[in-house]
Design a protein around this motif. Structure first.
Motif, mmCIF file in Angstrom:
data_model
loop_
_atom_site.group_PDB
_atom_site.id
_atom_site.type_symbol
_atom_site.label_atom_id
_atom_site.label_comp_id
_atom_site.label_asym_id
_atom_site.label_seq_id
_atom_site.Cartn_x
_atom_site.Cartn_y
_atom_site.Cartn_z
ATOM 1 N N ILE A 1 -3.718 7.551 0.238
ATOM 2 C CA ILE A 1 -4.314 8.238 -0.898
ATOM 3 C C ILE A 1 -4.469 7.319 -2.097
ATOM 4 O O ILE A 1 -5.450 7.391 -2.844
ATOM 5 C CB ILE A 1 -3.484 9.498 -1.270
ATOM 6 C CG1 ILE A 1 -4.202 10.314 -2.349
ATOM 7 C CG2 ILE A 1 -2.095 9.107 -1.726
ATOM 8 C CD1 ILE A 1 -5.499 10.906 -1.902
ATOM 9 N N TRP A 2 -3.483 6.398 -2.299
ATOM 10 C CA TRP A 2 -3.555 5.468 -3.430
ATOM 11 C C TRP A 2 -4.726 4.503 -3.265
ATOM 12 O O TRP A 2 -5.438 4.206 -4.228
ATOM 13 C CB TRP A 2 -2.251 4.680 -3.555
ATOM 14 C CG TRP A 2 -1.059 5.508 -3.874
ATOM 15 C CD1 TRP A 2 0.009 5.785 -3.067
ATOM 16 C CD2 TRP A 2 -0.795 6.188 -5.111
ATOM 17 N NE1 TRP A 2 0.918 6.597 -3.701
ATOM 18 C CE2 TRP A 2 0.443 6.862 -4.968
ATOM 19 C CE3 TRP A 2 -1.474 6.300 -6.321
ATOM 20 C CZ2 TRP A 2 1.018 7.612 -5.986
ATOM 21 C CZ3 TRP A 2 -0.914 7.059 -7.349
ATOM 22 C CH2 TRP A 2 0.308 7.700 -7.166
ATOM 23 N N GLY B 1 -0.220 1.522 -1.645
ATOM 24 C CA GLY B 1 -0.601 2.000 -0.324
ATOM 25 C C GLY B 1 0.340 1.542 0.772
ATOM 26 O O GLY B 1 0.407 2.165 1.840
ATOM 27 N N HIS B 2 1.086 0.443 0.529
ATOM 28 C CA HIS B 2 2.049 -0.088 1.506
ATOM 29 C C HIS B 2 1.383 -0.246 2.881
ATOM 30 O O HIS B 2 1.904 0.216 3.899
ATOM 31 C CB HIS B 2 3.278 0.817 1.625
ATOM 32 C CG HIS B 2 4.040 0.954 0.346
ATOM 33 N ND1 HIS B 2 4.779 -0.066 -0.215
ATOM 34 C CD2 HIS B 2 4.150 2.011 -0.507
ATOM 35 C CE1 HIS B 2 5.335 0.355 -1.349
ATOM 36 N NE2 HIS B 2 4.966 1.605 -1.549
ATOM 37 N N ALA C 1 0.551 3.192 4.905
ATOM 38 C CA ALA C 1 1.544 4.262 4.811
ATOM 39 C C ALA C 1 1.108 5.370 3.859
ATOM 40 O O ALA C 1 1.304 6.554 4.132
ATOM 41 C CB ALA C 1 2.891 3.677 4.373
ATOM 42 N N ASP C 2 0.536 5.003 2.699
ATOM 43 C CA ASP C 2 0.112 5.979 1.696
ATOM 44 C C ASP C 2 -1.354 5.745 1.339
ATOM 45 O O ASP C 2 -1.668 5.199 0.268
ATOM 46 C CB ASP C 2 0.985 5.862 0.441
ATOM 47 C CG ASP C 2 2.444 6.169 0.724
ATOM 48 O OD1 ASP C 2 2.729 7.292 1.170
ATOM 49 O OD2 ASP C 2 3.292 5.279 0.512
ATOM 50 N N THR D 1 -6.024 -2.159 4.638
ATOM 51 C CA THR D 1 -6.242 -1.887 3.222
ATOM 52 C C THR D 1 -7.636 -2.328 2.792
ATOM 53 O O THR D 1 -8.329 -1.618 2.047
ATOM 54 C CB THR D 1 -5.178 -2.603 2.374
ATOM 55 O OG1 THR D 1 -3.871 -2.185 2.783
ATOM 56 C CG2 THR D 1 -5.365 -2.296 0.900
#
Length: 295
Positions: A204-205, A28-29, A201-202, A35
């Motif tokens: 979706i993960w 996910g960065h 950043a991502d 997070t």
């Protein structure tokens, strides 16, 4: 498929799903609290949907939080999630999963203190060996500058064992408690996000991990003990300990330190030896308890 094979399949799926937790979080960065908020909110939402479906279409009426014992266990599960994710962001993946592998031994110690279940000599020997392995990993944290992450991983492990102990004392179904307890880290994470902003950043993960992989892992690993002995289930929990560092190495090229590898190897071998010994002991006990067949 007989019950034993069914249990093996379920726990294998659960252990494999659990091994992708840390890699998916890191893919996910994101910033730590963002997070925590996203993953925990996704897991909580999935748990509520699953609970409603079970109550609507199933034959049972599971309770989300069964009484005071459920609240106590849920609090431990919730804080352990914060400690675990904090460890992921503050130390190497191998350190996290190797230290968390000490959870069964914490549970044995708490069972001794709370339930008066005196550990067997084999359990005591395994504890000593695993303490040595954890000591090696933490000593590496002292020199590597990631002692905080190692301490958070140890805290998560202890809180998980405490939650398990509460469940054993109450002797009631707490299948949904670990999932619903994610409301605690979700609330804490969202409070930080409200102040500092959201940064993943991502996403979706992280959503995939929280909404799909974690409920799948927890459900399979919670169902497996219906068909398998405790030592057998414990062997499949080792899948995360062994596979998570491999996934992180393949994806992020993160190589564990020599002390972490040595300490982790000691932990894994101790747990494998202990589980194999317990399975042999149970098989021998069952064999001796089986009445001979008359000619």
């Amino acid at each position: 498929m007989n019950d034993h094979k069914k249990g093996l399949v379920l726990t294998a799926i659960g252990g494999l799903a659990l091994s992708f937790d840390v890699p998916l979080v890191r893919l996910g960065h994101g910033e730590m609290w963002s997070t925590v908020a996203l993953r925990s909110t996704a897991t909580f939402a999935a748990a509520i949907i699953l609970w409603l479906l079970v109550r609507r279409f199933g034959s049972t009426r599971p309770v989300l939080i069964p009484g005071k014992a459920g609240l106590a266990a849920g609090f431990c599960y919730g804080i352990s999630t914060i400690a675990f994710l904090g460890a992921v962001f503050n130390t190497a993946t191998a350190n996290v999963v190797f230290i968390v592998a000490f959870t069964p031994m914490y549970a044995a110690i708490l069972g001794w203190l709370v339930l008066k279940e005196r550990p067997s000599p084999s359990t005591l020997v395994t504890m000593l060996v695993m303490l040595f392995g954890v000591g090696l990993i933490v000593s590496g944290g002292l020199t590597g500058g990631h002692l905080l992450g190692d301490i958070l991983a140890a805290t998560a492990s202890f809180l998980l064992a405490l939650a398990i102990t509460f469940s054993r004392v109450a002797r009631i179904d707490m299948g949904f408690v670990p999932l619903v307890a994610t409301i605690i880290p979700a609330a804490v994470g969202l409070s930080f996000v409200a102040s500092n902003g959201f940064s993943v950043a991502d996403p979706i993960w992280v959503v995939f991990d929280g909404a799909i992989m974690m409920p799948l892992a927890f459900w399979c690993l919670a169902t497996g003990p219906k068909y398998l002995s405790g030592p057998e289930v414990g062997m499949f929990y080792l899948l995360e300990t062994i596979l998570a560092p491999i996934w992180v190495w393949l994806i992020f090229a993160e190589i564990p330190s020599a002390r972490t590898l040595l300490g982790g190897s000691i932990l894994v071998l101790a747990l494998i030896g202990y589980s194999a010994w317990q399975m042999r002991r149970i098989a021998r006990r069952d064999y001796l308890a089986t009445p001979p067949i008359s000619p």
